[in-house]
Every structure is written in C-alpha cells, then in structure tokens.
Write a protein that holds these residues in place. Structure first.
Motif, PDB file in Angstrom:
ATOM      1  N   UNK A 156       0.803  -1.228   0.000  1.00 22.15           N
ATOM      2  CA  UNK A 156       0.000   0.000   0.000  1.00 22.15           C
ATOM      3  C   UNK A 156       0.835   1.278   0.000  1.00 22.15           C
ATOM      4  N   UNK A 157       1.801   1.388   0.894  1.00 22.72           N
ATOM      5  CA  UNK A 157       2.577   2.629   0.958  1.00 22.72           C
ATOM      6  C   UNK A 157       3.429   2.822  -0.294  1.00 22.72           C
ATOM      7  N   UNK A 158       3.922   1.733  -0.863  1.00 21.03           N
ATOM      8  CA  UNK A 158       4.713   1.832  -2.096  1.00 21.03           C
ATOM      9  C   UNK A 158       3.835   2.225  -3.282  1.00 21.03           C
ATOM     10  N   UNK A 159       2.614   1.719  -3.310  1.00 19.84           N
ATOM     11  CA  UNK A 159       1.682   2.077  -4.382  1.00 19.84           C
ATOM     12  C   UNK A 159       1.300   3.553  -4.290  1.00 19.84           C
ATOM     13  N   UNK A 160       1.274   4.079  -3.078  1.00 18.96           N
ATOM     14  CA  UNK A 160       0.914   5.483  -2.885  1.00 18.96           C
ATOM     15  C   UNK A 160       2.062   6.430  -3.213  1.00 18.96           C
ATOM     16  N   UNK A 161       3.308   5.924  -3.154  1.00 18.65           N
ATOM     17  CA  UNK A 161       4.442   6.833  -3.285  1.00 18.65           C
ATOM     18  C   UNK A 161       5.432   6.501  -4.391  1.00 18.65           C
ATOM     19  N   UNK A 162       5.686   5.228  -4.650  1.00 18.86           N
ATOM     20  CA  UNK A 162       6.800   4.873  -5.540  1.00 18.86           C
ATOM     21  C   UNK A 162       6.420   4.038  -6.752  1.00 18.86           C
ATOM     22  N   UNK A 163       5.334   3.287  -6.674  1.00 16.88           N
ATOM     23  CA  UNK A 163       4.929   2.424  -7.793  1.00 16.88           C
ATOM     24  C   UNK A 163       3.811   3.115  -8.563  1.00 16.88           C
TER      25      UNK A 163
END
Length: 95
Positions: A75-82
């Motif tokens: 979730x956090x990676x999808x929101x910021x980096x992916x």
C-alpha cells in the motif's frame, strides 16, 4: 529485512510479498524500461512492475480479493513509488 533506503524496489516488493503471503512461487519483474518517457515514468527506472505470485493465502479467493491482498502488502509503495502494478495471483495447483 530489506534496506528500503538503498535496495532496488523490486527487492523491496519481493520482501513485502514474501513476508505477508508466504508464496510458493514469486517473480517480480521491473517493466519500467518498457514505459520510459510515458505517463508515470518518474525517471528512476522503478515505476512499473509485474508480480506473479502463487500463495496458499489465495485459496478460495476470487481475483479481486487476491489483488487486494497484494495491494495491502504494498500500500505505501503504491501510494508513493509504484506507478503501475500488474498482478498475476494464483493458488497452488491452479494453472
């Protein structure tokens, strides 16, 4: 635990999915080079990924529920980096 400050994003994705889903099969592919110059390309070379994951956690779940488990782990990676994530999720024994 993978060092999120220096590790390639594909390795971080693999570590997260391994921790949350205990997969029997996992392949994380960085597809960013196929999208260079397109919308969502942030220039890092780490924006577009495909995950192929087989896990007992998916048994009895439909496609959407399986994708939600993957999305929750990242979730956090999808929101910021992916920018984009293609998911191929199956339970053991499925083709």
């Amino acid at each position: 635990m993978t060092d999120t400050a220096t590790a390639p994003l594909a390795d971080i994705i693999a570590a997260r999915l391994t921790e949350s889903l205990a997969p029997s099969h996992l392949v994380v592919s960085n597809d960013s080079h196929l999208h260079a110059g397109h919308m969502g390309d942030d220039g890092t070379g780490e924006s577009h990924f495909t995950v192929e994951v087989e896990s007992p956690a998916f048994t009895g779940l439909n496609r959407v529920a399986r994708q939600r488990l993957v999305n929750r782990a990242l979730a956090d990676l999808l929101a910021t980096r992916i920018h984009a994530l293609a998911i191929r999720a199956r339970a053991p024994g499925e083709g």
